[in-house]
Design a protein around this motif. Sequence first.
Motif, short mmCIF file in Angstrom:
data_model
loop_
_atom_site.label_atom_id
_atom_site.label_comp_id
_atom_site.label_asym_id
_atom_site.label_seq_id
_atom_site.Cartn_x
_atom_site.Cartn_y
_atom_site.Cartn_z
N PHE A 96 12.58 -1.96 -7.39
CA PHE A 96 11.58 -0.94 -7.68
C PHE A 96 11.22 -0.21 -6.38
O PHE A 96 10.98 -0.85 -5.35
CB PHE A 96 10.32 -1.56 -8.28
N GLY A 97 11.16 1.11 -6.45
CA GLY A 97 10.70 1.91 -5.33
C GLY A 97 9.19 2.05 -5.34
O GLY A 97 8.49 1.49 -6.19
N TYR A 98 8.68 2.85 -4.40
CA TYR A 98 7.22 2.94 -4.26
C TYR A 98 6.57 3.64 -5.45
O TYR A 98 5.41 3.35 -5.79
CB TYR A 98 6.86 3.64 -2.96
N ARG A 99 7.28 4.55 -6.13
CA ARG A 99 6.67 5.25 -7.27
C ARG A 99 6.45 4.30 -8.44
O ARG A 99 5.39 4.30 -9.07
CB ARG A 99 7.54 6.43 -7.69
N ARG A 100 7.44 3.47 -8.76
CA ARG A 100 7.25 2.52 -9.86
C ARG A 100 6.25 1.43 -9.48
O ARG A 100 5.49 0.96 -10.33
CB ARG A 100 8.60 1.90 -10.25
N LEU A 101 6.23 1.05 -8.21
CA LEU A 101 5.20 0.09 -7.78
C LEU A 101 3.81 0.70 -7.91
O LEU A 101 2.84 0.00 -8.26
CB LEU A 101 5.45 -0.33 -6.33
N THR A 102 3.68 1.99 -7.65
CA THR A 102 2.40 2.67 -7.85
C THR A 102 1.96 2.60 -9.31
O THR A 102 0.78 2.33 -9.60
CB THR A 102 2.49 4.14 -7.40
N VAL A 103 2.88 2.84 -10.22
CA VAL A 103 2.56 2.77 -11.65
C VAL A 103 2.12 1.36 -12.03
O VAL A 103 1.13 1.17 -12.75
CB VAL A 103 3.78 3.21 -12.49
N MET A 104 2.84 0.35 -11.54
CA MET A 104 2.50 -1.03 -11.86
C MET A 104 1.11 -1.39 -11.33
O MET A 104 0.33 -2.07 -12.01
CB MET A 104 3.55 -1.98 -11.29
N LEU A 105 0.79 -0.95 -10.12
CA LEU A 105 -0.53 -1.24 -9.55
C LEU A 105 -1.63 -0.52 -10.32
O LEU A 105 -2.72 -1.09 -10.53
CB LEU A 105 -0.56 -0.82 -8.08
N ARG A 106 -1.39 0.71 -10.74
CA ARG A 106 -2.39 1.42 -11.52
C ARG A 106 -2.66 0.73 -12.85
O ARG A 106 -3.80 0.69 -13.33
CB ARG A 106 -1.93 2.86 -11.77
N GLN A 126 -6.56 -3.08 4.19
CA GLN A 126 -6.17 -3.22 2.78
C GLN A 126 -5.22 -4.40 2.57
O GLN A 126 -4.14 -4.28 2.00
CB GLN A 126 -5.55 -1.93 2.26
N HIS A 127 -5.65 -5.57 3.03
CA HIS A 127 -4.80 -6.75 2.93
C HIS A 127 -4.54 -7.15 1.49
O HIS A 127 -3.43 -7.57 1.14
CB HIS A 127 -5.44 -7.91 3.69
N ALA A 128 -5.56 -7.04 0.63
CA ALA A 128 -5.39 -7.44 -0.76
C ALA A 128 -4.35 -6.56 -1.46
O ALA A 128 -3.48 -7.05 -2.19
CB ALA A 128 -6.73 -7.38 -1.50
N LEU A 129 -4.44 -5.25 -1.23
CA LEU A 129 -3.48 -4.33 -1.84
C LEU A 129 -2.08 -4.58 -1.31
O LEU A 129 -1.10 -4.58 -2.07
CB LEU A 129 -3.91 -2.89 -1.57
N ARG A 130 -1.95 -4.80 -0.02
CA ARG A 130 -0.64 -5.08 0.56
C ARG A 130 -0.04 -6.36 -0.02
O ARG A 130 1.15 -6.42 -0.33
CB ARG A 130 -0.75 -5.21 2.08
N THR A 131 -0.88 -7.37 -0.17
CA THR A 131 -0.38 -8.65 -0.71
C THR A 131 0.13 -8.47 -2.13
O THR A 131 1.21 -8.96 -2.49
CB THR A 131 -1.50 -9.70 -0.67
N ARG A 132 -0.63 -7.76 -2.96
CA ARG A 132 -0.21 -7.56 -4.34
C ARG A 132 1.05 -6.69 -4.41
O ARG A 132 1.93 -6.93 -5.25
CB ARG A 132 -1.34 -6.91 -5.15
N GLU A 163 -2.70 -2.32 -13.32
CA GLU A 163 -3.53 -3.50 -13.04
C GLU A 163 -4.95 -3.12 -12.62
O GLU A 163 -5.76 -4.00 -12.34
CB GLU A 163 -2.88 -4.35 -11.95
N GLY A 164 -5.23 -1.81 -12.52
CA GLY A 164 -6.59 -1.38 -12.19
C GLY A 164 -6.79 -0.93 -10.76
O GLY A 164 -7.92 -0.56 -10.39
N TRP A 165 -5.75 -0.92 -9.93
CA TRP A 165 -5.89 -0.44 -8.55
C TRP A 165 -5.99 1.08 -8.56
O TRP A 165 -5.17 1.76 -9.14
CB TRP A 165 -4.69 -0.87 -7.71
#
Length: 387
Positions: free
Chosen positions: A149-159, A132-138, A161-163
């Motif tokens: 930002f912790g992992y929960r807010r990063l999860t929201v931001m990625l969602r 999952q290199h693309a996801l890690r990079t983003r 964007e369509g991840w």
Amino acid sequence: MAKKGHSEEQILRALRQAEGGTRVADICREHGISEATYYIWKKKYSGLGLSELRELRQLREENSKLKHLVADLSLDRHILQEIVQNKAVRPRHRRELGRWTQAVFALSTRRVSGLMMLNRATMNYQSRRDPQHALRTRMRELAASRVRFGYRRLTVMLRREGWKVNAKRIYRLYTEDGLAVRTKVRKKIARRARVPALRATRPNERWSMDFVAARLIDGRWFRVLTVVDQFTRECVLLLADSSLTGQKVASALSQVIAERGAPMSITVDNGIEFASKAMDAWAYQYGVQLNFIRPGRPVENGYIESFNGRLRDECLNVEVFFALIDVRDKLERWRRDYNQVRPHGALSDSAPAVFAAQWTDTAVPGPEPVPDRTGKPAAGNSLEILT
């Protein structure tokens, strides 16, 4: 110790031949040894009988084995101390720790597996999971731009964007890449029953207000007036200045009210700016009630205390401020991002402005608003929640 392959009888025979007058060169040629070996035998075993020689060799062999055993046990103890310091519970972590032990101490897989009580199949396992290199990079890009930002807010931001990811996957990648945010451990205090404060039931009903102080790069202090809507969690105002008097606070609040209307009440502490005559006159003019908390009880104004912590953690401690105009520009940009983009946990990870817009869409007009002391309709009285 004698060369392996020569028995005690051969050693004694060589020594007896030399005592009988045989040349050392002839003895060495007969037994296939060097002169250095002969003289080592003579130094160690001269004057000993067969039984004494056997006993001496046996003792030396046992001593050598004990030295190797003690060395191995000392190494094992050192390795186990290193392993205990790096606690690993899951097989993946134990495998990584085992491979690290192999590389550092140059040990075999069998020995490392025995020390760690780990199955060799686990040690030799090769993961076939997508890296999952693309996801890690983003995720790294987002973490670099939003450093607190912790992992929960990063999860929201990625969602957004369509991840298609969940918090557990992001947490795994987040910890593997070493992106964990250091947080201050709060001291546990005794819990006491308190009378719960009145909660806001609609936007623009109750605000909270306070001050935050910080420094410019040259060491000069400045203050920031922070105002938050308790219901939508929107940041209503961020006003920075080297000095903030009651008159400046009243003037800034008047400008905000001209845009979005007056609240019913504002929760404040007992600072001299909020208790000044200028603020008292302003509150009477706009029909706003100033709710003062008890001295030394900042928890009674928890909305603004929580917001001030986010402001300091994500903006004031991250940015470098050169002048007041730079402070105002960066605070305004952060305020817009906070209201329109940043996910808020209390709003189901929606941004405050998005939550306010959605609430307005689900509300219907109610009875006519009640005018305030100035004769103007009080803001926020014309909306009711659908039941």
